[in-house]
Design a protein around this motif. Structure first.
Motif, PDB file in Angstrom:
ATOM      1  N   ASP A 195       0.819  -1.214   0.000  1.00 52.25           N
ATOM      2  CA  ASP A 195       0.000   0.000   0.000  1.00 52.25           C
ATOM      3  C   ASP A 195       0.852   1.263   0.000  1.00 52.25           C
ATOM      4  N   SER A 196       2.169   1.120  -0.270  1.00 59.10           N
ATOM      5  CA  SER A 196       3.020   2.302  -0.381  1.00 59.10           C
ATOM      6  C   SER A 196       2.893   2.953  -1.749  1.00 59.10           C
ATOM      7  N   GLU A 197       2.315   2.228  -2.715  1.00 58.20           N
ATOM      8  CA  GLU A 197       2.133   2.761  -4.055  1.00 58.20           C
ATOM      9  C   GLU A 197       0.794   3.494  -4.155  1.00 58.20           C
ATOM     10  N   THR A 198       0.657   4.297  -5.198  1.00 62.08           N
ATOM     11  CA  THR A 198      -0.602   5.018  -5.403  1.00 62.08           C
ATOM     12  C   THR A 198      -1.713   4.087  -5.848  1.00 62.08           C
ATOM     13  N   ARG A 199      -1.339   2.916  -6.397  1.00 57.68           N
ATOM     14  CA  ARG A 199      -2.308   1.892  -6.770  1.00 57.68           C
ATOM     15  C   ARG A 199      -1.926   0.607  -6.051  1.00 57.68           C
ATOM     16  N   LEU A 200      -2.907  -0.102  -5.531  1.00 61.34           N
ATOM     17  CA  LEU A 200      -2.646  -1.280  -4.715  1.00 61.34           C
ATOM     18  C   LEU A 200      -2.088  -2.420  -5.569  1.00 61.34           C
ATOM     19  N   GLN A 201      -0.947  -2.941  -5.140  1.00 64.23           N
ATOM     20  CA  GLN A 201      -0.340  -4.084  -5.802  1.00 64.23           C
ATOM     21  C   GLN A 201      -0.291  -5.273  -4.844  1.00 64.23           C
ATOM     22  N   TRP A 202      -0.533  -6.453  -5.409  1.00 64.40           N
ATOM     23  CA  TRP A 202      -0.391  -7.700  -4.665  1.00 64.40           C
ATOM     24  C   TRP A 202       0.931  -8.340  -5.062  1.00 64.40           C
ATOM     25  N   LYS A 203       1.675  -8.785  -4.073  1.00 60.40           N
ATOM     26  CA  LYS A 203       2.954  -9.450  -4.321  1.00 60.40           C
ATOM     27  C   LYS A 203       2.848 -10.917  -3.921  1.00 60.40           C
ATOM     28  N   PHE A 204       2.906 -11.780  -4.907  1.00 59.25           N
ATOM     29  CA  PHE A 204       2.907 -13.228  -4.671  1.00 59.25           C
ATOM     30  C   PHE A 204       4.357 -13.707  -4.655  1.00 59.25           C
ATOM     31  N   GLN A 205       4.769 -14.367  -3.566  1.00 58.25           N
ATOM     32  CA  GLN A 205       6.161 -14.767  -3.402  1.00 58.25           C
ATOM     33  C   GLN A 205       6.281 -16.278  -3.219  1.00 58.25           C
ATOM     34  N   ASN A 206       7.254 -16.851  -3.929  1.00 52.19           N
ATOM     35  CA  ASN A 206       7.601 -18.276  -3.782  1.00 52.19           C
ATOM     36  C   ASN A 206       6.406 -19.196  -4.003  1.00 52.19           C
ATOM     37  N   ASP A 207       5.602 -18.887  -5.006  1.00 57.73           N
ATOM     38  CA  ASP A 207       4.515 -19.790  -5.384  1.00 57.73           C
ATOM     39  C   ASP A 207       5.140 -21.000  -6.073  1.00 57.73           C
ATOM     40  N   ARG A 208       4.891 -22.182  -5.551  1.00 57.08           N
ATOM     41  CA  ARG A 208       5.608 -23.369  -6.028  1.00 57.08           C
ATOM     42  C   ARG A 208       4.744 -24.243  -6.918  1.00 57.08           C
ATOM     43  N   ALA A 209       5.341 -24.657  -8.030  1.00 59.16           N
ATOM     44  CA  ALA A 209       4.664 -25.569  -8.948  1.00 59.16           C
ATOM     45  C   ALA A 209       4.807 -26.998  -8.456  1.00 59.16           C
ATOM     46  N   GLN A 210       3.795 -27.811  -8.734  1.00 55.71           N
ATOM     47  CA  GLN A 210       3.823 -29.215  -8.341  1.00 55.71           C
ATOM     48  C   GLN A 210       3.340 -30.061  -9.503  1.00 55.71           C
ATOM     49  N   GLY A 211       3.494 -31.383  -9.354  1.00 60.01           N
ATOM     50  CA  GLY A 211       3.079 -32.283 -10.419  1.00 60.01           C
ATOM     51  C   GLY A 211       3.158 -33.715  -9.964  1.00 60.01           C
ATOM     52  N   THR A 212       3.104 -34.631 -10.929  1.00 64.52           N
ATOM     53  CA  THR A 212       3.161 -36.060 -10.635  1.00 64.52           C
ATOM     54  C   THR A 212       4.566 -36.609 -10.889  1.00 64.52           C
ATOM     55  N   MET A 213       5.074 -36.438 -12.100  1.00 66.94           N
ATOM     56  CA  MET A 213       6.436 -36.859 -12.428  1.00 66.94           C
ATOM     57  C   MET A 213       6.925 -36.054 -13.625  1.00 66.94           C
ATOM     58  N   ASN A 214       7.866 -35.150 -13.360  1.00 65.90           N
ATOM     59  CA  ASN A 214       8.494 -34.341 -14.404  1.00 65.90           C
ATOM     60  C   ASN A 214       7.463 -33.604 -15.267  1.00 65.90           C
ATOM     61  N   ASP A 215       6.451 -33.062 -14.612  1.00 68.23           N
ATOM     62  CA  ASP A 215       5.402 -32.368 -15.355  1.00 68.23           C
ATOM     63  C   ASP A 215       5.001 -31.046 -14.713  1.00 68.23           C
ATOM     64  N   GLU A 216       5.865 -30.507 -13.825  1.00 65.42           N
ATOM     65  CA  GLU A 216       5.496 -29.251 -13.184  1.00 65.42           C
ATOM     66  C   GLU A 216       5.863 -28.021 -14.013  1.00 65.42           C
ATOM     67  N   LEU A 217       6.679 -28.198 -15.057  1.00 64.04           N
ATOM     68  CA  LEU A 217       7.083 -27.057 -15.870  1.00 64.04           C
ATOM     69  C   LEU A 217       7.383 -27.513 -17.295  1.00 64.04           C
ATOM     70  N   TYR A 218       6.944 -26.714 -18.258  1.00 63.71           N
ATOM     71  CA  TYR A 218       7.257 -26.942 -19.672  1.00 63.71           C
ATOM     72  C   TYR A 218       7.750 -25.615 -20.252  1.00 63.71           C
ATOM     73  N   ILE A 219       8.782 -25.695 -21.079  1.00 65.47           N
ATOM     74  CA  ILE A 219       9.341 -24.527 -21.758  1.00 65.47           C
ATOM     75  C   ILE A 219       9.284 -24.777 -23.256  1.00 65.47           C
ATOM     76  N   ALA A 220       8.917 -23.744 -24.018  1.00 60.23           N
ATOM     77  CA  ALA A 220       8.841 -23.898 -25.469  1.00 60.23           C
ATOM     78  C   ALA A 220       9.197 -22.585 -26.149  1.00 60.23           C
ATOM     79  N   PHE A 221       9.660 -22.690 -27.392  1.00 67.30           N
ATOM     80  CA  PHE A 221       9.902 -21.540 -28.250  1.00 67.30           C
ATOM     81  C   PHE A 221       9.125 -21.715 -29.541  1.00 67.30           C
ATOM     82  N   GLY A 222       8.682 -20.612 -30.124  1.00 70.75           N
ATOM     83  CA  GLY A 222       7.919 -20.711 -31.349  1.00 70.75           C
ATOM     84  C   GLY A 222       7.962 -19.438 -32.165  1.00 70.75           C
TER      85      GLY A 222
END
Length: 365
Positions: free
Chosen positions: A338-365
Protein backbone atom coordinates in the motif's frame (compact mmCIF):
# COMPACT_ATOMS: atom_id res chain seq x y z
CA UNK A 1 32.57 -28.90 -31.94
CA UNK A 2 30.97 -25.47 -31.89
CA UNK A 3 30.16 -23.46 -35.01
CA UNK A 4 29.27 -19.85 -35.68
CA UNK A 5 25.59 -20.79 -35.46
CA UNK A 6 26.04 -21.57 -31.74
CA UNK A 7 26.70 -17.95 -30.79
CA UNK A 8 24.28 -16.49 -28.23
CA UNK A 9 23.41 -12.86 -27.37
CA UNK A 10 25.08 -12.76 -23.95
CA UNK A 11 24.68 -9.98 -21.42
CA UNK A 12 27.44 -11.29 -19.20
CA UNK A 13 29.42 -14.42 -18.42
CA UNK A 14 31.18 -14.92 -15.13
CA UNK A 15 33.32 -17.90 -14.19
CA UNK A 16 35.33 -18.57 -11.07
CA UNK A 17 37.68 -21.36 -10.08
CA UNK A 18 39.11 -21.54 -6.56
CA UNK A 19 40.98 -24.29 -4.68
CA UNK A 20 38.90 -26.32 -2.29
CA UNK A 21 39.11 -24.74 1.13
CA UNK A 22 41.26 -26.83 3.41
CA UNK A 23 44.04 -26.30 5.94
CA UNK A 24 47.26 -27.86 7.15
CA UNK A 25 47.21 -29.28 10.67
CA UNK A 26 50.83 -30.46 10.85
CA UNK A 27 53.25 -29.03 13.41
CA UNK A 28 55.50 -26.59 11.56
CA UNK A 29 56.94 -24.77 14.56
CA UNK A 30 55.96 -21.41 13.12
CA UNK A 31 52.95 -19.18 12.59
CA UNK A 32 53.91 -18.70 8.96
CA UNK A 33 51.79 -20.31 6.27
CA UNK A 34 54.09 -22.78 4.50
CA UNK A 35 51.88 -23.39 1.49
CA UNK A 36 49.66 -26.13 0.09
CA UNK A 37 50.61 -28.88 -2.35
CA UNK A 38 49.79 -28.63 -6.04
CA UNK A 39 46.90 -30.72 -7.31
CA UNK A 40 44.29 -29.74 -4.71
CA UNK A 41 40.79 -30.07 -6.14
CA UNK A 42 39.40 -26.86 -7.55
CA UNK A 43 35.78 -25.71 -7.43
CA UNK A 44 34.40 -24.10 -10.60
CA UNK A 45 31.20 -22.06 -10.77
CA UNK A 46 29.68 -19.93 -13.53
CA UNK A 47 26.79 -17.66 -14.45
CA UNK A 48 25.56 -16.58 -17.87
CA UNK A 49 22.77 -14.18 -18.81
CA UNK A 50 21.28 -14.19 -22.30
CA UNK A 51 18.35 -12.62 -24.15
CA UNK A 52 15.39 -13.89 -26.13
CA UNK A 53 16.13 -13.37 -29.81
CA UNK A 54 14.67 -14.34 -33.15
CA UNK A 55 14.47 -18.10 -33.84
CA UNK A 56 15.30 -17.84 -37.52
CA UNK A 57 15.99 -21.51 -38.39
CA UNK A 58 12.98 -23.34 -36.97
CA UNK A 59 14.34 -26.73 -38.05
CA UNK A 60 17.15 -26.46 -35.47
CA UNK A 61 17.19 -25.59 -31.75
CA UNK A 62 17.93 -21.93 -30.97
CA UNK A 63 21.56 -21.13 -30.03
CA UNK A 64 20.77 -20.93 -26.31
CA UNK A 65 18.80 -24.19 -26.51
CA UNK A 66 21.56 -26.28 -24.85
CA UNK A 67 21.29 -24.12 -21.73
CA UNK A 68 17.55 -24.83 -21.47
CA UNK A 69 18.12 -28.52 -22.19
CA UNK A 70 20.71 -28.75 -19.40
CA UNK A 71 18.38 -26.95 -16.97
CA UNK A 72 15.27 -28.97 -17.87
CA UNK A 73 16.94 -32.32 -18.58
CA UNK A 74 14.77 -33.62 -21.42
CA UNK A 75 15.65 -33.89 -25.09
CA UNK A 76 14.07 -31.05 -27.09
CA UNK A 77 11.24 -31.97 -29.44
CA UNK A 78 10.52 -29.95 -32.58
CA UNK A 79 6.94 -29.84 -33.85
CA UNK A 80 6.66 -28.78 -37.48
CA UNK A 81 3.13 -27.37 -37.15
CA UNK A 82 -0.26 -28.48 -38.44
CA UNK A 83 -3.44 -27.43 -40.22
CA UNK A 84 -6.60 -26.73 -38.22
CA UNK A 85 -9.92 -28.35 -39.04
CA UNK A 86 -11.99 -26.72 -36.30
CA UNK A 87 -11.70 -24.91 -32.96
CA UNK A 88 -14.22 -24.89 -30.13
CA UNK A 89 -12.99 -23.08 -27.03
CA UNK A 90 -9.85 -24.91 -25.92
CA UNK A 91 -10.51 -27.88 -28.22
CA UNK A 92 -8.57 -28.01 -31.49
CA UNK A 93 -9.16 -30.56 -34.24
CA UNK A 94 -6.47 -30.99 -36.90
CA UNK A 95 -6.88 -32.20 -40.46
CA UNK A 96 -4.14 -34.83 -39.98
CA UNK A 97 -2.54 -36.53 -36.94
CA UNK A 98 -0.98 -33.82 -34.81
CA UNK A 99 1.73 -35.94 -33.14
CA UNK A 100 1.65 -33.81 -30.00
CA UNK A 101 1.70 -34.82 -26.34
CA UNK A 102 0.66 -32.97 -23.16
CA UNK A 103 2.99 -30.10 -22.37
CA UNK A 104 4.01 -29.37 -25.95
CA UNK A 105 3.22 -25.96 -27.39
CA UNK A 106 1.32 -24.70 -30.43
CA UNK A 107 1.41 -21.20 -31.89
CA UNK A 108 -0.94 -19.13 -33.99
CA UNK A 109 -0.91 -15.45 -34.98
CA UNK A 110 1.77 -14.48 -32.45
CA UNK A 111 0.24 -16.42 -29.55
CA UNK A 112 1.46 -19.59 -27.83
CA UNK A 113 -0.60 -22.19 -25.98
CA UNK A 114 0.28 -25.53 -24.38
CA UNK A 115 -1.43 -28.89 -24.83
CA UNK A 116 -3.26 -29.79 -21.63
CA UNK A 117 -4.89 -33.05 -22.79
CA UNK A 118 -5.05 -35.36 -25.82
CA UNK A 119 -8.40 -36.74 -26.96
CA UNK A 120 -7.23 -38.68 -30.01
CA UNK A 121 -4.76 -38.42 -32.90
CA UNK A 122 -6.63 -35.46 -34.40
CA UNK A 123 -8.09 -33.72 -31.34
CA UNK A 124 -6.49 -32.07 -28.34
CA UNK A 125 -7.14 -29.45 -25.69
CA UNK A 126 -4.98 -26.43 -24.91
CA UNK A 127 -4.48 -24.64 -21.61
CA UNK A 128 -6.29 -21.43 -22.67
CA UNK A 129 -8.25 -20.08 -25.60
CA UNK A 130 -6.60 -18.10 -28.38
CA UNK A 131 -7.45 -14.41 -28.57
CA UNK A 132 -7.26 -14.72 -32.35
CA UNK A 133 -9.27 -17.88 -32.96
CA UNK A 134 -7.99 -20.16 -35.76
CA UNK A 135 -10.48 -21.18 -38.44
CA UNK A 136 -10.69 -24.03 -40.93
CA UNK A 137 -7.43 -24.16 -42.88
CA UNK A 138 -5.42 -22.06 -40.42
CA UNK A 139 -1.81 -23.18 -39.96
CA UNK A 140 -0.25 -23.64 -36.53
CA UNK A 141 3.39 -22.55 -36.45
CA UNK A 142 6.38 -24.75 -35.52
CA UNK A 143 7.59 -25.00 -31.92
CA UNK A 144 10.48 -26.54 -30.03
CA UNK A 145 9.67 -27.96 -26.61
CA UNK A 146 11.97 -28.58 -23.63
CA UNK A 147 10.54 -31.12 -21.15
CA UNK A 148 11.77 -32.03 -17.68
CA UNK A 149 13.70 -35.26 -17.04
CA UNK A 150 15.25 -37.11 -14.11
CA UNK A 151 18.85 -36.87 -15.34
CA UNK A 152 20.57 -33.67 -16.40
CA UNK A 153 23.09 -33.30 -19.23
CA UNK A 154 25.97 -30.82 -19.20
CA UNK A 155 27.30 -28.36 -21.74
CA UNK A 156 30.49 -26.46 -22.50
CA UNK A 157 30.38 -22.68 -22.72
CA UNK A 158 33.02 -20.98 -24.89
CA UNK A 159 34.06 -17.44 -24.00
CA UNK A 160 36.02 -15.67 -26.75
CA UNK A 161 37.68 -12.25 -26.57
CA UNK A 162 39.30 -9.87 -29.03
CA UNK A 163 42.09 -9.79 -29.99
CA UNK A 164 42.67 -13.47 -30.65
CA UNK A 165 45.83 -13.31 -28.52
CA UNK A 166 43.78 -12.49 -25.41
CA UNK A 167 43.03 -15.23 -22.87
CA UNK A 168 40.07 -17.32 -24.07
CA UNK A 169 38.08 -19.60 -21.75
CA UNK A 170 35.95 -22.73 -21.85
CA UNK A 171 33.59 -23.61 -19.02
CA UNK A 172 33.72 -27.37 -19.42
CA UNK A 173 30.99 -29.64 -18.07
CA UNK A 174 28.67 -26.83 -17.02
CA UNK A 175 25.73 -28.09 -14.94
CA UNK A 176 22.66 -25.85 -14.81
CA UNK A 177 21.68 -25.65 -11.16
CA UNK A 178 19.51 -22.55 -11.46
CA UNK A 179 17.51 -20.99 -14.29
CA UNK A 180 15.55 -17.75 -14.09
CA UNK A 181 13.15 -16.20 -16.59
CA UNK A 182 12.45 -12.52 -15.97
CA UNK A 183 9.28 -10.80 -17.14
CA UNK A 184 8.69 -7.10 -17.86
CA UNK A 185 12.31 -5.98 -17.81
CA UNK A 186 13.99 -3.91 -20.51
CA UNK A 187 14.37 -7.08 -22.58
CA UNK A 188 13.29 -10.72 -22.24
CA UNK A 189 16.13 -12.10 -20.11
CA UNK A 190 17.27 -15.61 -19.14
CA UNK A 191 19.79 -16.24 -16.34
CA UNK A 192 21.66 -19.53 -15.81
CA UNK A 193 24.15 -20.54 -13.14
CA UNK A 194 25.69 -23.58 -11.51
CA UNK A 195 28.86 -25.60 -10.98
CA UNK A 196 31.17 -26.90 -13.71
CA UNK A 197 33.76 -29.61 -14.11
CA UNK A 198 36.67 -27.38 -15.07
CA UNK A 199 37.67 -23.98 -16.39
CA UNK A 200 39.98 -24.34 -19.39
CA UNK A 201 41.89 -21.33 -20.73
CA UNK A 202 44.05 -20.72 -23.78
CA UNK A 203 46.99 -19.36 -21.75
CA UNK A 204 47.63 -22.52 -19.71
CA UNK A 205 46.06 -25.11 -22.03
CA UNK A 206 47.72 -28.50 -22.36
CA UNK A 207 46.68 -31.29 -24.71
CA UNK A 208 43.98 -33.46 -23.15
CA UNK A 209 42.23 -30.74 -21.14
CA UNK A 210 38.52 -30.85 -21.72
CA UNK A 211 39.03 -33.75 -24.12
CA UNK A 212 40.76 -31.44 -26.60
CA UNK A 213 44.08 -31.90 -28.37
CA UNK A 214 44.38 -28.19 -29.19
CA UNK A 215 42.56 -25.08 -28.09
CA UNK A 216 39.78 -24.31 -30.59
CA UNK A 217 39.83 -21.03 -32.47
CA UNK A 218 36.75 -18.83 -32.44
CA UNK A 219 34.43 -19.79 -35.30
CA UNK A 220 33.23 -17.09 -37.66
CA UNK A 221 29.72 -15.82 -36.89
CA UNK A 222 27.16 -17.27 -39.31
CA UNK A 223 24.08 -15.14 -39.96
CA UNK A 224 24.01 -14.01 -36.34
CA UNK A 225 20.80 -12.11 -35.67
CA UNK A 226 21.09 -9.25 -33.21
CA UNK A 227 17.29 -8.91 -32.98
CA UNK A 228 16.17 -9.08 -29.34
CA UNK A 229 12.66 -8.92 -27.92
CA UNK A 230 11.40 -6.01 -25.77
CA UNK A 231 10.69 -7.09 -22.21
CA UNK A 232 7.13 -5.76 -21.94
CA UNK A 233 5.68 -7.83 -24.80
CA UNK A 234 3.74 -10.99 -23.95
CA UNK A 235 0.76 -12.53 -22.19
CA UNK A 236 -0.01 -14.04 -18.78
CA UNK A 237 -2.79 -16.60 -18.23
CA UNK A 238 -3.67 -17.85 -14.74
CA UNK A 239 -6.44 -19.46 -12.78
CA UNK A 240 -8.38 -22.67 -12.19
CA UNK A 241 -10.18 -21.67 -15.38
CA UNK A 242 -7.33 -19.71 -16.99
CA UNK A 243 -7.97 -16.05 -17.72
CA UNK A 244 -5.64 -13.49 -19.21
CA UNK A 245 -4.15 -11.00 -16.74
CA UNK A 246 -3.10 -7.62 -18.12
CA UNK A 247 -2.23 -6.19 -14.69
CA UNK A 248 1.06 -8.05 -14.00
CA UNK A 249 3.88 -5.56 -13.38
CA UNK A 250 6.75 -8.00 -12.75
CA UNK A 251 7.38 -11.74 -12.60
CA UNK A 252 10.32 -14.07 -12.13
CA UNK A 253 10.19 -17.81 -12.77
CA UNK A 254 12.94 -19.84 -11.10
CA UNK A 255 13.95 -23.47 -11.59
CA UNK A 256 16.40 -24.94 -9.07
CA UNK A 257 17.80 -28.43 -9.60
CA UNK A 258 19.70 -28.61 -6.27
CA UNK A 259 22.76 -30.08 -7.96
CA UNK A 260 25.62 -31.69 -6.09
CA UNK A 261 28.50 -32.83 -8.28
CA UNK A 262 30.16 -36.17 -7.58
CA UNK A 263 33.57 -34.72 -6.88
CA UNK A 264 34.76 -36.48 -3.72
CA UNK A 265 35.82 -39.84 -5.21
CA UNK A 266 39.35 -40.98 -4.38
CA UNK A 267 41.75 -40.78 -7.30
CA UNK A 268 39.76 -38.20 -9.27
CA UNK A 269 40.60 -34.52 -9.73
CA UNK A 270 37.31 -33.62 -11.39
CA UNK A 271 33.61 -34.25 -10.95
CA UNK A 272 32.41 -37.62 -12.26
CA UNK A 273 28.73 -36.81 -12.84
CA UNK A 274 25.81 -34.57 -11.93
CA UNK A 275 23.70 -35.57 -8.93
CA UNK A 276 20.44 -33.61 -8.84
CA UNK A 277 18.06 -33.60 -5.89
CA UNK A 278 14.40 -32.59 -5.66
CA UNK A 279 13.49 -29.95 -8.22
CA UNK A 280 12.05 -26.63 -7.07
CA UNK A 281 10.03 -24.47 -9.48
CA UNK A 282 8.80 -21.17 -8.05
CA UNK A 283 7.16 -18.02 -9.37
CA UNK A 284 7.25 -14.53 -7.91
CA UNK A 285 4.93 -11.98 -9.44
CA UNK A 286 3.28 -8.66 -8.72
CA UNK A 287 -0.03 -7.39 -10.10
CA UNK A 288 -2.51 -4.59 -9.56
CA UNK A 289 -5.70 -5.46 -7.73
CA UNK A 290 -8.89 -5.18 -9.73
CA UNK A 291 -12.45 -5.69 -8.43
CA UNK A 292 -13.13 -8.53 -10.87
CA UNK A 293 -13.79 -12.24 -10.52
CA UNK A 294 -10.49 -13.49 -11.91
CA UNK A 295 -8.36 -11.36 -9.54
CA UNK A 296 -10.51 -12.36 -6.56
CA UNK A 297 -10.18 -15.97 -7.72
CA UNK A 298 -6.39 -15.77 -7.30
CA UNK A 299 -6.77 -14.65 -3.71
CA UNK A 300 -9.33 -17.36 -2.99
CA UNK A 301 -7.06 -20.04 -4.50
CA UNK A 302 -4.21 -18.79 -2.32
CA UNK A 303 -6.31 -18.95 0.84
CA UNK A 304 -7.54 -22.45 0.01
CA UNK A 305 -4.12 -23.68 -1.20
CA UNK A 306 -5.75 -24.71 -4.49
CA UNK A 307 -3.51 -25.35 -7.52
CA UNK A 308 -4.01 -23.12 -10.56
CA UNK A 309 -2.44 -23.25 -14.00
CA UNK A 310 -0.02 -20.51 -15.04
CA UNK A 311 1.32 -19.68 -18.49
CA UNK A 312 3.83 -16.96 -19.31
CA UNK A 313 4.28 -15.95 -22.93
CA UNK A 314 7.27 -13.79 -23.76
CA UNK A 315 7.07 -11.92 -27.06
CA UNK A 316 4.18 -11.50 -29.46
CA UNK A 317 5.66 -12.24 -32.90
CA UNK A 318 6.08 -15.62 -34.57
CA UNK A 319 9.70 -16.71 -34.30
CA UNK A 320 10.20 -14.56 -31.19
CA UNK A 321 8.02 -16.43 -28.70
CA UNK A 322 9.03 -18.17 -25.49
CA UNK A 323 6.47 -19.86 -23.25
CA UNK A 324 6.57 -21.33 -19.76
CA UNK A 325 3.64 -23.46 -18.58
CA UNK A 326 2.97 -24.73 -15.05
CA UNK A 327 -0.18 -26.91 -14.98
CA UNK A 328 -0.46 -26.86 -11.19
CA UNK A 329 0.98 -24.01 -9.15
CA UNK A 330 -0.15 -23.26 -5.61
CA UNK A 331 -0.23 -19.48 -5.05
CA UNK A 332 0.73 -17.99 -1.72
CA UNK A 333 -1.41 -15.43 0.04
CA UNK A 334 -0.23 -12.12 -1.46
CA UNK A 335 1.33 -9.26 0.41
CA UNK A 336 -0.41 -5.91 -0.01
CA UNK A 337 1.93 -3.10 -1.06
CA UNK A 338 0.00 0.00 0.00
CA UNK A 339 3.02 2.30 -0.38
CA UNK A 340 2.13 2.76 -4.06
CA UNK A 341 -0.60 5.02 -5.40
CA UNK A 342 -2.31 1.89 -6.77
CA UNK A 343 -2.65 -1.28 -4.72
CA UNK A 344 -0.34 -4.08 -5.80
CA UNK A 345 -0.39 -7.70 -4.66
CA UNK A 346 2.95 -9.45 -4.32
CA UNK A 347 2.91 -13.23 -4.67
CA UNK A 348 6.16 -14.77 -3.40
CA UNK A 349 7.60 -18.28 -3.78
CA UNK A 350 4.51 -19.79 -5.38
CA UNK A 351 5.61 -23.37 -6.03
CA UNK A 352 4.66 -25.57 -8.95
CA UNK A 353 3.82 -29.21 -8.34
CA UNK A 354 3.08 -32.28 -10.42
CA UNK A 355 3.16 -36.06 -10.64
CA UNK A 356 6.44 -36.86 -12.43
CA UNK A 357 8.49 -34.34 -14.40
CA UNK A 358 5.40 -32.37 -15.35
CA UNK A 359 5.50 -29.25 -13.18
CA UNK A 360 7.08 -27.06 -15.87
CA UNK A 361 7.26 -26.94 -19.67
CA UNK A 362 9.34 -24.53 -21.76
CA UNK A 363 8.84 -23.90 -25.47
CA UNK A 364 9.90 -21.54 -28.25
CA UNK A 365 7.92 -20.71 -31.35
Amino acid sequence: MITGADRIPALKLKAKQVPEQTGRKDKTGTRTFVGMPNGIREITTFGVDTLLTDWSDMTMPPPYGPLFQCAMGGTPVIWAGGTVSSVSGTQIVFTSPHGLSPGQAVTFSGEMRFVSAIQDTLTLYINAVFNNIPVLGSTMGPTINYPLAECLPSASIFDYWDPATAVQRIIEGAALDKMQIKVNGDFQEFDFSGPARDLVDSASFTSGQGGLTSYPAEPAAVNFDYTIVPGHLGEVWMGVTPAQFCTVTAAELTLENNIDLRVKEFGSDYAQCIAASERVVTLNFTLFELPDAQTAGLYQAARQRSPISVMLQLGETAGQLCGAYMPAMVPSVPKFDDSETRLQWKFQNDRAQGTMNDELYIAFG
